[in-house]
Design an enzyme around this catalytic site. Structure first.
Site, PDB file in Angstrom:
ATOM      1  N   GLU A  18       0.997  -1.378   0.037  1.00  0.00           N
ATOM      2  CA  GLU A  18       0.005  -0.042  -0.126  1.00  0.00           C
ATOM      3  C   GLU A  18       0.886   1.399  -0.042  1.00  0.00           C
ATOM      4  OE1 GLU A  18      -3.648  -0.438   2.577  1.00  0.00           O
ATOM      5  OE2 GLU A  18      -2.459  -1.951   3.361  1.00  0.00           O
ATOM      6  N   SER A 146      -6.627  -2.187   1.327  1.00  0.00           N
ATOM      7  CA  SER A 146      -6.810  -1.776  -0.009  1.00  0.00           C
ATOM      8  C   SER A 146      -7.320  -2.810  -0.920  1.00  0.00           C
ATOM      9  CB  SER A 146      -5.483  -0.927  -0.409  1.00  0.00           C
ATOM     10  OG  SER A 146      -5.381   0.095   0.352  1.00  0.00           O
ATOM     11  N   TYR A 216      -9.295   4.594  -4.997  1.00  0.00           N
ATOM     12  CA  TYR A 216      -8.390   5.548  -4.877  1.00  0.00           C
ATOM     13  C   TYR A 216      -8.047   6.433  -6.259  1.00  0.00           C
ATOM     14  CZ  TYR A 216      -6.726   3.000  -0.936  1.00  0.00           C
ATOM     15  OH  TYR A 216      -6.894   2.343   0.418  1.00  0.00           O
ATOM     16  N   ARG A 255     -11.139   2.937  11.677  1.00  0.00           N
ATOM     17  CA  ARG A 255     -12.403   2.881  10.846  1.00  0.00           C
ATOM     18  C   ARG A 255     -12.815   1.498  10.766  1.00  0.00           C
ATOM     19  NH1 ARG A 255     -10.477   3.203   5.372  1.00  0.00           N
ATOM     20  NH2 ARG A 255     -11.345   0.930   5.049  1.00  0.00           N
ATOM     21  N   ASP A 257     -15.176  -1.338   8.983  1.00  0.00           N
ATOM     22  CA  ASP A 257     -15.963  -1.764   7.759  1.00  0.00           C
ATOM     23  C   ASP A 257     -17.040  -2.573   8.115  1.00  0.00           C
ATOM     24  OD1 ASP A 257     -14.345   0.267   6.504  1.00  0.00           O
ATOM     25  OD2 ASP A 257     -12.841  -1.253   5.840  1.00  0.00           O
ATOM     26  N   GLU A 270     -13.936  -5.773   8.992  1.00  0.00           N
ATOM     27  CA  GLU A 270     -12.387  -5.337   9.558  1.00  0.00           C
ATOM     28  C   GLU A 270     -12.140  -4.200  10.035  1.00  0.00           C
ATOM     29  OE1 GLU A 270      -9.669  -4.060   6.265  1.00  0.00           O
ATOM     30  OE2 GLU A 270     -10.689  -5.515   5.084  1.00  0.00           O
ATOM     31  N   ASN A 272      -9.430  -1.013  10.429  1.00  0.00           N
ATOM     32  CA  ASN A 272      -8.419  -0.189  10.026  1.00  0.00           C
ATOM     33  C   ASN A 272      -7.736   0.851  11.049  1.00  0.00           C
ATOM     34  OD1 ASN A 272      -8.644  -0.617   6.852  1.00  0.00           O
ATOM     35  ND2 ASN A 272     -10.433  -0.654   7.687  1.00  0.00           N
ATOM     36  N   GLY A 276      -6.825   5.504   5.282  1.00  0.00           N
ATOM     37  CA  GLY A 276      -6.296   6.360   4.215  1.00  0.00           C
ATOM     38  C   GLY A 276      -6.839   7.703   4.602  1.00  0.00           C
TER      39      GLY A 276
END
Length: 323
Positions: A18, A146, A216, A255, A257, A270, A272, A276
């Site tokens: 990443e 990602s 992205y 974060r 998900d 998951e 994070n 990002g």
């Protein structure tokens, strides 16, 4: 320049798959901090040495790294040894959250909903995984983000190729039950107790394929924030996100998900711990909906920089500017 935070390093780049995303995140954070008057400097951990980091004389660092050697606890452990305050979760929470299998084990132990799964270490268990999880299913490397190495498998004939793709990134591969529904994410601030979920973001990708390009690079993906949900359901999802974050011991920011199935049941996918911070990223989106600018978000995260293992009161070997 403001002396409030001292000499600040923005750690970015790194060595993971990443890296390119991290370069974008780090530049964004650095520019925002400089606009706010912070004495911030970019530091690429993928091209500079540990000696360089020690000699840089930072008072605290903002971690804008994603993936291995930045989000997985290894860097956090080194910063603890340096007694250099850093943003985000500590070594244990970072390591647990980066490992999708261990994350699931903790969540299941705590009674939190997450899709069923099978861990594969070779190709012998592919048929058994299909028999248990059904089709479609998701094949992914447990230590990447990602959507690196991720495949949605719709028929048995795809299993071997999907396994081999994921195995390029990890020694073990995670086969996961596929949840059909709406893709949601909850940005989080604070913790390890009293975490606060920000407005929920719904991701609507072309064909439901939220891959690297649609995350992205593409402008086709739609983001709805706040997500259009019944108020009671939105509260329940935020509370679930906060709980999932706290049981892993996360802090600073993160974060969670989710998938929301057709029956209105949220499923945790998951966590994070260093999300990002690019122009397409979801934490800044949720913060904006809560009335917080990108610049204010970066400052709020930087404010929480600390060592998590060192005893209270132990100062940074670099001089330890404290907020």
């Amino acid at each position: 320049m403001s002396n409030r935070f001292g000499h600040v390093g923005v750690l970015y780049g790194g060595q993971s798959a990443e890296r390119e995303v991290s370069l974008m995140s780090g530049r964004g954070v650095h520019e925002a901090l400089r606009r706010a008057g912070v004495d911030a400097h970019l530091f690429d951990t993928g091209t500079r040495t540990l000696t360089d980091l020690v000699n840089a004389g930072f008072d605290r660092v903002f971690i804008a790294l994603h993936g291995r050697y930045g989000e997985d606890g290894t860097l956090q452990g080194m910063l603890e040894l340096m007694k250099l305050p850093y943003t985000g979760s500590g070594p244990l929470a970072s390591s647990l959250s980066m490992d999708k299998v261990m994350t699931k084990k903790v969540w299941l132990h705590e009674g939190l909903p997450t899709p069923d799964y099978v861990v594969l270490t070779d190709e012998n268990g592919l048929d058994e995984a299909v028999d248990r999880l059904g089709l479609p299913l998701i094949m992914k490397p447990p230590h990447e983000g990602s959507t690196m190495g991720v495949t949605k498998v719709t028929e048995r004939a795809q299993m071997k190729q999907a396994y081999r793709l994921a195995a390029r990134f990890d020694a073990a591969v995670l086969a996961e039950q596929f949840i059909e529904g709406r893709e949601l994410t909850v940005p989080l601030l604070g913790g390890p107790s009293g975490a606060r979920g920000l407005p929920i973001v719904e991701i609507v990708a072309p064909g439901g394929n939220y891959d690297y390009e649609h995350k992205y690079l593409s402008d086709e993906t739609q983001y709805i924030c706040p997500a259009q949900l019944d108020a009671g359901l939105a509260d329940r999802i935020r509370q679930l996100a906060e709980r999932s974050y706290e049981v892993l011991g996360c802090e600073g920011w993160g974060r969670a998900d989710f998938m929301l199935d057709a029956r209105g049941r949220p499923w945790l996918l998951e966590m994070n711990t260093s999300p990002g911070m690019t122009s397409h990223s979801l934490v800044p989106m949720g913060a904006k909906a809560a009335g917080m600018s990108y610049e204010d978000l970066c400052l709020a995260i930087l404010e929480t920089a600390s060592c998590k293992v060192a005893a209270p009161g132990v100062e940074s070997m670099q001089g330890g500017a404290q907020s």
